[in-house]
Design an enzyme around this catalytic site. Sequence first.
Site, short mmCIF file in Angstrom:
data_model
loop_
_atom_site.label_atom_id
_atom_site.label_comp_id
_atom_site.label_asym_id
_atom_site.label_seq_id
_atom_site.Cartn_x
_atom_site.Cartn_y
_atom_site.Cartn_z
N CYS A 82 1.05 -1.18 0.08
CA CYS A 82 -0.05 -0.12 0.05
C CYS A 82 0.82 1.21 0.05
CB CYS A 82 -1.01 0.09 1.23
SG CYS A 82 -1.99 1.39 1.26
N GLY A 83 0.86 1.99 -0.93
CA GLY A 83 2.08 2.91 -1.35
C GLY A 83 1.49 4.17 -0.32
N ASN A 84 0.12 4.59 -0.20
CA ASN A 84 -0.17 5.61 0.64
C ASN A 84 0.09 5.33 2.10
OD1 ASN A 84 -1.18 7.63 -1.47
ND2 ASN A 84 -2.77 6.59 -1.61
N ASN A 187 -6.83 -4.22 -8.61
CA ASN A 187 -7.24 -3.24 -8.45
C ASN A 187 -7.44 -2.73 -9.76
OD1 ASN A 187 -6.49 -2.53 -5.40
ND2 ASN A 187 -4.80 -3.49 -6.08
N GLU A 205 -10.50 0.22 -5.88
CA GLU A 205 -9.43 -0.61 -5.28
C GLU A 205 -9.97 -2.01 -4.76
OE1 GLU A 205 -6.69 0.82 -2.28
OE2 GLU A 205 -6.79 2.48 -2.82
N CYS A 214 -4.80 6.10 -4.66
CA CYS A 214 -3.97 4.67 -4.76
C CYS A 214 -2.65 5.14 -5.08
CB CYS A 214 -4.90 3.93 -5.40
SG CYS A 214 -4.24 2.21 -5.48
N GLY A 215 -1.66 4.77 -4.18
CA GLY A 215 -0.10 4.77 -4.62
C GLY A 215 0.35 3.96 -5.49
#
Length: 280
Positions: A82-84, A187, A205, A214-215
Amino acid sequence: MLVRFAKVEGLGNDFLLIDRRDASPAVVDALVTRLRDAAPALCDRRFGVGGDGILVVGPPCSPEAAATMIVVNHDGSRPEMCGNGLRCVALVVAGAARELVIDTDAGPRPCSVREFHPGTCPSGQVAIDMGPPDLLGPRRVGGRSFAAVSMGNPHAIAFVSADDPEALARTEGPLVERDSQFPGRTNVEFARLEPDGSVTLWVWERGCGITSACGTGACATLAAAIAEGLASYARDVVMRLPGGPLVLRQDRAGGSITMTGPARVAFVGEVELHAASPAA
Ligand SMILES: N[C@H](CCC[C@H](N)C(=O)O)C(=O)O
């Protein structure tokens, strides 16, 4: 069991962050199992705290890491990355150290806290080495072409020109997420290239639905855009998500994608984690 959390967000992609770096991996694993069961209730925006998911911060797995991030989606599924969320974990874990490595289910990720505003509810700007994308080839779903790309977690990206990416994300996103071509679901990104070279991006997502950012989806979209000749290496590309912009860059083929964006603690709180919900 009363659980203390920090409500964190990156461009409005929001999470309950539970810091258990003090616990053993076995205790963290048992907590994650309970949180996966409780996630739909905890993430409910009317009857719970509200959020797109949960981030559990545990002790590091690898020698160079400062901590481990485990992600739980709103629906209780456990995605690889998960980027964020990782920007938020880096902000909370970094403290005075601005450069650190965080372990994830997709492997270790170097993080750099570029701007830090201290306090009970800190905020700042964080850059993440998101690792190299894995281009998995084209897919067709419902007559539309998608590029399948992994950033540790799966993404299906469609480039649209005249269409409205938001409307498509809301209507086609749920269908593509569960298409049989994606055994672990996916996603789903709908992207429109803008005249200034930026990209307007809407994401449905996996396990969450529409989110404000969404990162990993932004990174996967950059990889697909470069592969299709819509963007180039060694240049910053602005991904315009509903919650705000992310700046991405891939310097060379097969190289890592760097993602830079905000992270913030909105508030802290406590919530009762009930025993496992009764068997259905
Ligand atoms: N729902 C995603 C995980 C969260 C990814 C997103 N919030 C990000 O910032 O990368 C999945 O199931 O793969």
